[in-house]
Design an enzyme around this catalytic site. Structure first.
Site, PDB file in Angstrom:
ATOM      1  N   TYR A 101       0.776  -0.870   0.157  1.00  0.00           N
ATOM      2  CA  TYR A 101      -0.005   0.150  -0.025  1.00  0.00           C
ATOM      3  C   TYR A 101       0.507   1.293   0.127  1.00  0.00           C
ATOM      4  CZ  TYR A 101      -5.089   0.553   0.077  1.00  0.00           C
ATOM      5  OH  TYR A 101      -6.181   0.025  -0.200  1.00  0.00           O
TER       6      TYR A 101
ATOM      7  N   GLU B  25      -0.493   4.780  -1.091  1.00  0.00           N
ATOM      8  CA  GLU B  25      -0.942   6.276  -0.999  1.00  0.00           C
ATOM      9  C   GLU B  25      -0.103   7.366  -0.615  1.00  0.00           C
ATOM     10  OE1 GLU B  25      -4.740   6.503   2.064  1.00  0.00           O
ATOM     11  OE2 GLU B  25      -6.008   4.601   0.333  1.00  0.00           O
TER      12      GLU B  25
ATOM     13  N   ARG C 259      -1.876  -3.476 -17.941  1.00  0.00           N
ATOM     14  CA  ARG C 259      -3.346  -1.568 -18.401  1.00  0.00           C
ATOM     15  C   ARG C 259      -2.683  -1.442 -17.573  1.00  0.00           C
ATOM     16  NH1 ARG C 259      -7.508  -2.477 -21.102  1.00  0.00           N
ATOM     17  NH2 ARG C 259      -6.080  -4.582 -22.016  1.00  0.00           N
TER      18      ARG C 259
END
Ligand code: DSN
Length: 407
Positions: free
Chosen positions: A51, A53, A232
């Site tokens: 993670y 952020e 992608r």
């Protein structure tokens, strides 16, 4: 559950079938490509567990020392590739990249102007079913009805009338070069921002086969999974003065934790694109598209704008008496994958359409040269005529694919 020996049989078998489909068929979907092996490896790597952020040096989680470096490398390569001041590599897709630019630069209710869907534009360029048409006052410009090219004088008249806050230059199925300089002259004259959506053309721009975005546009958006053969995902390159607005729009406004495995894979695809030989791949994709266009014209097909300057083109099937949906279906049955596409001023519904869009990125990644591209073009013509059974054509497809490189 013992994770060492766990095998999800249904999913495993579907994975195997999808691999066979991709290896055994001819992919001509203009927005698809075969990602580099290192890209696929990184997508399944431990970076997926992290993670992160925030942005490098300003994260909301501990343990970001290595992913910070990954993101900084990806940003630097992206800036170098497109010659922009600032890069944000976190957008999960081209659509989120566009959304972040709108949210970063505009207020809800502002006027945006993009190419209409039937002329080749994207849903996020102001279509009513997308956030872009719902949150903003969207006005569309179309291509010239005869040439199917962007008519810059008509565009300027429309801009003068509607005074958009932001103009989008870019498309999903427009096969010709886009003059960002002309777009920027119009945008500047009417005090509008210019967004260059290069989801399809990023690779061509990076090697100079398409006119550059900077210094003309305020922001550029792109995707990494098409011309760049990466994962992608999306990215944004901006002029320095918009860096903070754009970063804040990506996170925390519209996205949460970035996909660090995808960002690592984006970094790899940017590095490939910076290599000298990347231009050869883009040139071959272009040559293959032009070779196919010649075959189709020889077989009496109408090509939108009468040709292509990129890796893609659209065939208008109206003179053949079939729809895009029918053609897509007939070709799928024999192992050739294309996407139905609207043609300029199409009267068919978007789920039916009057055309098909063909792109050469994936076959070029498998080593296809002009002669094979021509052979594929002739085979498509035969399939659409439907003289023989699908099984007959499927055997021909296998014969062509046998000569392709693996991926
Ligand atoms: N859906 C993509 C395409 O096929 O062009 C664009 O996002």
């Amino acid at each position: 559950m013992d994770t060492d020996f766990f095998k999800d049989l249904p999913i495993d078998s579907l994975l195997h079938k999808e691999e066979l489909r991709q290896k055994g068929g001819i992919t001509l979907i203009a927005s698809e490509n075969y990602a580099y092996p290192q890209v696929l490896e990184l997508l399944g790597s431990v970076f997926s567990n992290k993670y992160a952020e925030g942005y490098p040096g300003k994260r909301y989680y501990a343990g970001c020392e290595w992913v910070d470096q990954v993101e900084l490398v990806a940003q630097a390569r992206c800036r170098q590739l497109f010659k922009g001041d600032h890069a944000n590599v976190q957008p999960h897709s081209g659509s989120s990249a566009n959304m972040a630019v709108f949210m970063g630069l505009l207020s809800v209710g502002d006027t945006i102007m993009g190419m209409s869907l039937s002329s080749g534009g994207h849903l996020t360029h102001g279509h009513g079913v997308s956030f872009s048409g719902k949150l903003y006052n969207a006005v569309s410009y179309s291509v010239d009805p005869l040439t199917h090219l962007i008519d810059y004088e008509a565009l300027e008249r429309l801009v003068e009338k509607h005074r958009p806050h932001l103009i989008i230059a870019g498309a999903s199925s427009y096969s010709r070069l886009i003059d960002f300089k002309k777009f920027s002259e119009i945008a500047r004259s009417y005090n509008a921002y210019l967004l260059a959506d290069c989801a399809h053309t990023a690779g061509l721009i990076s090697v100079g086969l398409h006119p550059p975005v900077f210094p003309y546009a305020d922001c550029m958006t792109g995707t990494t999974h098409k011309t760049l053969r990466g994962p992608r995902g999306g990215f944004i390159v901006t002029q320095k003065k918009y860096a903070q607005q754009i970063d804040r729009a990506v996170f925390p406004l519209i996205q949460g934790g970035p996909f660090m495995n995808v960002i690592a894979a984006k970094a790899v695809s940017f590095e490939y694109a910076l290599q000298d030989d990347f231009v050869e791949y883009q040139q071959q994709a272009l040559a293959n598209a032009q070779a196919m266009v010649s075959v189709f014209k020889g077989c009496g097909y109408t090509i939108v704008s009468d040709g292509t300057d990129t890796h893609l083109f659209v065939i208008d099937l109206r003179n053949k008496g079939i729809t895009g949906r029918y053609a897509e279906h007939m070709l799928e049955k024999v192992g050739i994958f294309v996407s139905r596409s609207t043609v300029p001023f199409d009267t068919e519904k978007p789920c039916v359409t009057s055309g098909i869009r063909i792109g050469t990125l994936a076959i070029t990644a498998r080593g296809c040269k002009e002669s094979q591209a021509e052979e594929i073009g002739s085979l498509i013509d035969e399939v659409l005529k439907g003289t023989f059974t699908p099984e007959h054509y499927a055997v021909k497809v296998k014969g062509i694919v046998k000569l392709f490189k693996d991926f």
